[in-house]
Design an enzyme around this catalytic site. Structure first.
Site, PDB file in Angstrom:
ATOM      1  CD  GLU B  49      -1.747  -2.355   1.669  1.00 56.50           C
ATOM      2  OE1 GLU B  49      -0.554  -2.592   1.963  1.00 56.50           O
ATOM      3  OE2 GLU B  49      -2.664  -3.198   1.819  1.00 56.50           O
ATOM      4  CG  PHE B 111     -10.030  -9.562  10.923  1.00 56.21           C
ATOM      5  CD1 PHE B 111      -8.778  -9.941  11.400  1.00 56.21           C
ATOM      6  CD2 PHE B 111     -10.258  -9.598   9.555  1.00 56.21           C
ATOM      7  CE1 PHE B 111      -7.780 -10.360  10.522  1.00 56.21           C
ATOM      8  CE2 PHE B 111      -9.273 -10.017   8.674  1.00 56.21           C
ATOM      9  CZ  PHE B 111      -8.029 -10.393   9.157  1.00 56.21           C
ATOM     10  CD  GLN B 112      -7.612  -7.231   7.262  1.00 54.78           C
ATOM     11  OE1 GLN B 112      -8.512  -6.983   6.472  1.00 54.78           O
ATOM     12  NE2 GLN B 112      -6.446  -7.770   6.884  1.00 54.78           N
ATOM     13  CE  LYS B 161     -17.362  -6.531   3.219  1.00 54.69           C
ATOM     14  NZ  LYS B 161     -16.663  -7.796   3.531  1.00 54.69           N
ATOM     15  CG  MET B 488      22.615  12.340   4.225  1.00 54.46           C
ATOM     16  SD  MET B 488      23.792  13.457   3.427  1.00 54.46           S
ATOM     17  CE  MET B 488      22.806  14.118   2.081  1.00 54.46           C
TER      18      MET B 488
END
Lengths: 184, 592
Positions: B49, B111-112, B161, B488
């Site tokens: 993602e 969940f999630q 959802k 760096m």
């Protein structure tokens, strides 16, 4: 240690009109936290127009210049209007309730003090009194200071609420009117 | 027209003119993915993602249009927090749609489930948790309006959802499309100021015509406001030299005689010192970032400041301006040009800028950007690789970079001639930005050649998106400057930590970058010898049907110069040893 008085000069009062939507208070508080600005007190409730709520925030300008705080607050999409309330041109009120541990013999002294300040006694037990006082924050400060020697068991102040005073020249908007300064 | 929430969401994106969504589906966002099959919107399936977020940013940088990313709830949403923070810091217009658990499950540790509107409050311009299907078109319109107007930025829209699932009655809604007026009326607290205050504009014009050592300090806001042409007209009208910050590279052509290049921690000597010695800084869409100012109390001590920014909070945040102007950079510059022309017509004269120009050209001659070529048998110098890439690419080539030494060298050595040809992570400094950002840029500008200049450390953070590029036939080109170090950090440890190299070594051949790139469906080359640089670049530039990776083995001891050490004054800028005068070199040897 004595807490700072709510009427110290480093405190400024902002009256913030926000949209009355879920999570708006969290956005305001989160902004103060993430930019390391200090809130001294905060009071919030819906206004007469149900679309909006008003927050009265007392900010500690030792943590950041007031101008920066106001500008960053204005960047929140749900913040509609911010007015800095000059204490000379506003009416301010706060409510205190306190439970004082006091033996029966000394109870009258607390009752007397409460009466002088035009406060109220809310509850009494064998060894304690719960009193309340509504008034200008500086009066509340004085009352709290005079109560302290008796032994304060618990104390809660609401934080101040304030509105611009009527019948005077309009409170100067502090670089925050929505016509300019409104942001991105 | 009756739709379900998922259909309404995709239709709303179509109405906003969205051509492409970068995303990855999951449980909570599933119902929104179904109508994508029937939509003309292209969906690019990423491998992580974070890649979707940076692709959306790269697309926005290259096209000026908002980038759109769509991911699922919980880990899908938290994985895109870094790109949101990146877009917020660099004012990139971006819309992020996240799935959320059903409204009845919110707050139950389902969940999630993740509180993504809470998590992203401080890294988005605004965010929404939509609780009714009927709100979807309005919220999407508001989100695009907020992301693309005022100071642009990312807006996140969290969609539970149940309001998009066609099997759930809560997803039923009657389609509508709000008018502009309805959108504005629905956002009573959002009124960006675009037109500058006329009196301040006149004051700015007066200061500009009175200055003896003026500098235009152009920032990323020039690009966001599509103000490159106006900037050029202003600079040429009064012949004022221009520095372009890291975010503004390309906003003013590097081959223009008035261009001084990049200022800041790794800017070139002349750009840094021109600001230090200036008597008037004209800050246009720039924000006095700490990487530009160095130690703030010592920054440009003699300069008056004109500060033009669309975000009022930037005015006075770091340095108090003498003339603050809130407004859109393009509109304000056009008005300043008008005001200057009026003053000139009335007979106002400018002081002779020739002494200032002589000072500047003297610095340019004494302290050009320079490096020492490698000795026979040594590893490649990164700068020579960049020069070859630059000279082989068409002048409108888009260049993306990661974060670190390679980013600074690219900004220094590339010659940007056009706006929107430079895609990088400036404010947040997100390692791993370049591969996905280059892919997003190429999707937005398929007509352009797109090179990503990456470091070996950065490449390992997001390289998996080359699988996306190969699968979707997005022919980006990646140059890895492989010095086997977090370069760096190594440079800072060498200079400020007594050469104690703590946890910065990465190995030149673990992983094997060529095999890895080939496994991801790319053509891959390795270059170790200077003679192979040009022929390999030519081969890479000839490939236009799949991604190409070239790994260049570069010298780890090479450092980025000039350098202003963190917290130091810009006047203490360090040039490379070979540019020091004997007196400066002796001073360096003196124990502090």
């Amino acid at each position: 240690m004595t807490p700072p008085l709510s009427t110290e000069p480093r405190h400024h009062v902002l009256s913030v009109l926000v949209e009355n939507k879920a999570g708006v208070l969290a956005r305001v508080v989160n902004l103060f936290s993430r930019r390391a600005y200090n809130i001294y007190s905060l009071a919030v409730a819906p206004t007469d127009d149900e679309r909006f709520s008003r927050l009265t925030v007392v900010v500690d300008v030792e943590s950041a210049p007031l101008e920066q705080i106001v500008k960053q607050l204005h960047k929140l999409v749900n913040v509609v209007k911010i007015v800095e309330l000059d204490p000379r041109h506003s009416v301010e009120r706060e409510l205190l309730i306190a439970t004082v541990k006091v033996p029966v013999d000394d109870r009258h002294q607390v009752a007397e003090l409460t009466r002088i300040f035009e406060g109220r006694i809310l509850a009494v037990s064998h060894d304690a009194l719960t009193v309340s006082l509504e008034g200008h924050p500086s009066k509340i400060d004085d009352f709290e200071e005079l109560l302290r020697p008796f032994g304060i068991a618990e104390l809660q102040r609401t934080g101040r609420v304030a509105l611009a005073k009527l019948d005077r020249e309009p409170t100067r908007l502090h670089a925050v009117s929505s016509s300019r300064g409104k942001v991105s | 027209m009756q739709l379900n929430g998922g259909q309404a969401l995709i239709k709303a994106l179509e109405m906003e003119g969205v051509e492409v969504i970068f995303g990855l589906p999951g449980g909570a966002i599933l119902p929104v993915y179904d109508p994508i099959i029937d939509s003309p919107i292209r969906h690019i399936l990423v491998r992580h993602e974070q890649g979707a977020g940076h692709m959306a940013e790269g697309y926005a940088h290259a096209t000026g249009k908002p980038g759109v990313a769509m991911v699922t709830s919980g880990p899908g949403a938290t994985n895109i927090v870094t790109p949101l923070a990146d877009a917020y810091m660099d004012s990139v217009p971006m819309i992020c749609i996240t799935g959320q658990v059903g409204t009845a499950s919110i707050g139950t540790d389902a969940f999630q489930e993740a509180d993504i509107t809470g998590i992203t409050q401080s890294v988005t311009k605004h965010n929404y948790l939509v609780t009714e299907a009927a709100d979807i078109p309005r919220v999407i319109r508001e989100a695009f309006h907020i992301a693309t107007t005022g100071r642009p930025g990312p807006v996140l829209v969290d969609i539970p959802k149940d309001i998009v699932d066609p099997t759930n009655p809560r997803s039923a809604m009657e389609w509508y499309w709000p008018t502009d007026e309805e959108v504005i009326a629905g956002l009573p607290g959002y009124r960006p100021t675009t037109v500058g205050h006329p009196r301040k504009i006149k004051e700015a014009a007066e200061l500009i015509l009175a200055a003896e050592r003026p500098i235009i300090y152009a920032g990323g806001g020039i690009l966001k406001a599509r103000a490159a042409e106006a900037l050029r007209e202003l600079a040429e009208l009064v012949e004022i030299p221009v520095v372009t910050t890291l975010m503004a590279r390309g906003a003013f052509p590097d081959d223009h005689p008035l261009c001084l290049g990049m200022p800041g921690m790794h800017g070139n000597y002349t750009a840094i010192m021109s600001m230090q010695e200036s008597d008037l800084l004209i800050a246009l869409g720039s924000r006095f970032d700490d990487r530009v100012t160095g130690k703030v109390p010592d920054f440009a001590p003699l300069a008056k400041i004109i500060h033009v920014d669309i975000d009022p909070a930037e005015l006075g945040k770091v340095r108090k301006p003498d003339v603050p102007i809130v407004g859109d950079a393009n509109l304000v510059i056009v008005e300043i040009i008008k005001a200057i022309r009026e003053l000139l017509a009335k007979g106002t004269t400018q002081p002779d800028l020739q002494p200032w120009r002589s000072t500047l050209s003297g610095w340019q001659e004494t302290y050009p950007l320079a490096y020492e070529p490698p000795a026979e048998g040594d590893l490649l110098k990164p700068q020579m690789v960049l020069e070859a890439l630059r000279d082989s690419a068409p002048e409108d080539c888009i260049v993306a970079s990661g974060v670190g030494q390679h980013q600074m060298w690219t900004s220094q050595y590339w010659k940007f001639r056009h706006p929107y040809t430079w895609v990088n992570s400036g404010g947040l400094g997100t390692m791993g930005f370049s591969v996905p950002a280059a892919i997003g840029a190429k999707v937005g500008r398929p007509d352009r050649m797109v090179w990503a200049i990456d470091g070996d450390g950065c490449f390992q953070m997001t390289a998996q998106e080359l699988v996306t590029a190969a699968a979707e036939r997005i022919p980006v080109k990646i140059a890895i400057l492989n010095n086997a170090y977090l370069g760096m950090v190594r440079q800072w440890q060498e200079m400020f930590y007594e050469e104690r190299y703590s946890e910065v070594y990465l190995s030149p051949d673990l992983p094997d970058y060529v095999k890895w790139a080939e496994a991801m469906g790319c053509v891959a080359f390795r270059v170790e010898h200077p003679d192979d640089i040009q022929p390999t670049i030519d081969k890479a530039n000839a490939i236009d049907d799949r991604p190409v990776v070239i790994e260049f083995r570069t010298d780890a001891s090479e450092k980025v110069f000039p350098m202003v050490a963190a917290g130091k004054s810009n006047s203490e800028v360090q040039v490379p040893d070979f540019q020091r005068t004997p007196a400066q070199a002796a001073q360096k040897e003196t124990p502090q």
